[in-house]
Design a protein around this motif. Structure first.
Motif, PDB file in Angstrom:
ATOM      1  N   ARG A 266       0.840  -1.204   0.000  1.00 20.74           N
ATOM      2  CA  ARG A 266       0.000   0.000   0.000  1.00 20.74           C
ATOM      3  C   ARG A 266       0.878   1.258   0.000  1.00 20.74           C
ATOM      4  O   ARG A 266       0.633   2.204  -0.745  1.00 20.74           O
ATOM      5  N   GLY A 267       1.910   1.232   0.848  1.00 25.12           N
ATOM      6  CA  GLY A 267       2.816   2.372   0.904  1.00 25.12           C
ATOM      7  C   GLY A 267       3.575   2.565  -0.396  1.00 25.12           C
ATOM      8  O   GLY A 267       3.800   3.706  -0.836  1.00 25.12           O
ATOM      9  N   ALA A 268       3.977   1.461  -1.035  1.00 21.83           N
ATOM     10  CA  ALA A 268       4.703   1.557  -2.303  1.00 21.83           C
ATOM     11  C   ALA A 268       3.821   2.155  -3.395  1.00 21.83           C
ATOM     12  O   ALA A 268       4.284   2.961  -4.215  1.00 21.83           O
ATOM     13  N   ALA A 269       2.540   1.780  -3.406  1.00 24.47           N
ATOM     14  CA  ALA A 269       1.620   2.336  -4.402  1.00 24.47           C
ATOM     15  C   ALA A 269       1.443   3.835  -4.205  1.00 24.47           C
ATOM     16  O   ALA A 269       1.418   4.611  -5.172  1.00 24.47           O
ATOM     17  N   GLN A 270       1.347   4.253  -2.945  1.00 29.24           N
ATOM     18  CA  GLN A 270       1.212   5.686  -2.652  1.00 29.24           C
ATOM     19  C   GLN A 270       2.479   6.438  -3.025  1.00 29.24           C
ATOM     20  O   GLN A 270       2.423   7.537  -3.596  1.00 29.24           O
TER      21      GLN A 270
END
Length: 403
Positions: A266-270
């Motif tokens: 999720r953090g990588a996508a953001q």
């Protein structure tokens, strides 16, 4: 069969857990009851105030036995807890109203590899046969993934697993590719090895709180991943796929579930500013059909370092809902042959992003051009993954010497 048979099922997951294993075992237990058998599910339960609780769920007795915690804790505490689990369960079973029950057969579910002592005790007390359902060949897969070497921890886990196998009269693996792993075990007297396909019951259809039409992905063709996001899934390439398709404003990616990698992904996508990706926490299994009704393609991901064969539960849910799949799996996995022969999607065995991107474009085009695709998916499910067939197969194996 002249009378209903009495079976004990040992597992470490069951509702209210929402894992694929919990759903599988819920569906299996319901089908045993529908076919007229008397099933008792025995489960470890951390934090019980009393030694045991007994309830009736969908015609099945569910006996929860106080045992050490084994979920959502560190590896060392989990290992200790799982090692102690079957002995604690046996001790609490002796204090329960079912202490002297007699069984026509005992079945148990791996994971976990630690059920052997309890299964052995129940078999001996009732002089009956045992059926081990193997969905996870541990610790072998952990070595394949580089999570474990072949040192002392591996040898200890391997010894525990071998003991569990030794207790079984019948082992059911989920694909033909896993049969060879048990070839030596099969040489023992009176042992039988067979393929027991994964299974799934028809779920209730509850409204899903995720409404794609009200989200940033409204109006797009949705590729959905619903399930665990952990090391074994190798999800990074799926996120890379989303990045590679970011320019296609008609395509979106939906990730629903939990797992050790969920927060990181999720953090990588953001961090990458991917506006074609949405993440949601896991939902109730009964809400899955309504979620899939809003999607066009299901995603299957398995880390390419796997050497064993695996047909994930999410693949069954996609087929049941008529969703073709885009899969990235380890080379040679039996799942590849199933998808290709049934023509229910596209599969990548190279773990190369360029190939996966090309297959995604191809499948997105096929979804719009092949109206028979959903029907082929559902036909495959009915043909191969019926829970009714699974219960009949297990019952036939256990009933041979019952009574």
């Amino acid at each position: 069969m002249t009378r209903p048979l009495r079976f004990a099922l040992i597992a470490d997951t069951f509702p209210p857990f929402r894992t694929s294993g919990a759903v599988q075992l819920r569906d299996l237990s319901r089908e045993f009851a529908r076919q007229g058998h008397q099933l008792t599910v025995m489960l470890p339960a951390a934090g019980l105030a009393e030694p045991w609780t007994l309830e009736q769920v969908d015609g099945v007795r569910v006996l929860r036995l106080r045992a050490p915690r084994t979920k959502d804790i560190g590896y060392v505490r989990r290992t200790i807890g799982e090692f102690l689990m079957p002995f604690a369960m046996r001790r609490q079973l002796r204090r329960s109203p079912l202490a002297n029950e007699q069984w026509d057969g005992v079945l148990w579910y791996a994971p976990s590899i630690f059920h052997g002592p309890l299964a052995s005790a129940l078999k001996k007390a009732s002089a009956c046969k045992g059926y081990l359902i193997v969905r996870d060949i541990f610790p072998e897969w952990a070595v394949d993934m580089g999570l474990m070497g072949r040192g002392l921890p591996y040898r200890c886990f391997s010894a525990v697993a071998r003991y569990q196998y030794s207790v079984a009269d019948v082992i059911g693996v989920q694909t033909p590719g896993n049969l060879s792993y048990f070839s030596e075990w099969q040489r023992g007297p009176g042992r039988r090895l067979e393929v027991l396909q994964n299974w799934l019951d028809k779920p209730a259809s509850a409204r899903c709180p995720i409404r794609i039409s009200e989200s940033a992905l409204a109006g797009r063709k949705i590729l959905v991943y619903a399930g665990n996001m952990g090391v074994a899934q190798g999800m990074d390439i799926v996120l890379e796929l989303a990045g590679a398709l970011a320019a296609r404003t008609d395509v979106g990616f939906l990730f629903v579930g939990r797992g050790s990698d969920a927060g990181r992904l999720r953090g990588a996508a953001q961090a990458r500013g991917l506006d074609n990706v949405l993440f949601f926490d896991e939902i109730h299994p009964d809400q899955i059909p309504d979620l899939y009704a809003q999607c066009q393609i299901g995603i299957v991901a398995l880390d390419p370092r796997h050497k064993s064969h695996n047909i994930p539960g999410k693949f069954l849910t996609y087929m049941q809902s008529g969703l073709p799949v885009l899969a990235n799996v380890n080379r040679g996995n039996d799942l590849a042959g199933i998808i290709r022969s049934a023509q229910v999607g596209q599969i990548c065995e190279s773990n190369q992003l360029d190939e996966l991107v090309a297959l995604a474009h191809q499948l997105l085009e096929q979804v719009g051009a092949d109206p028979a695709l959903p029907a082929r998916c559902q036909a495959l499910f009915e043909r191969e993954f019926s829970v009714g067939h699974a219960v009949q197969q297990i019952t036939a194996a256990l009933a041979r010497d019952a009574g």
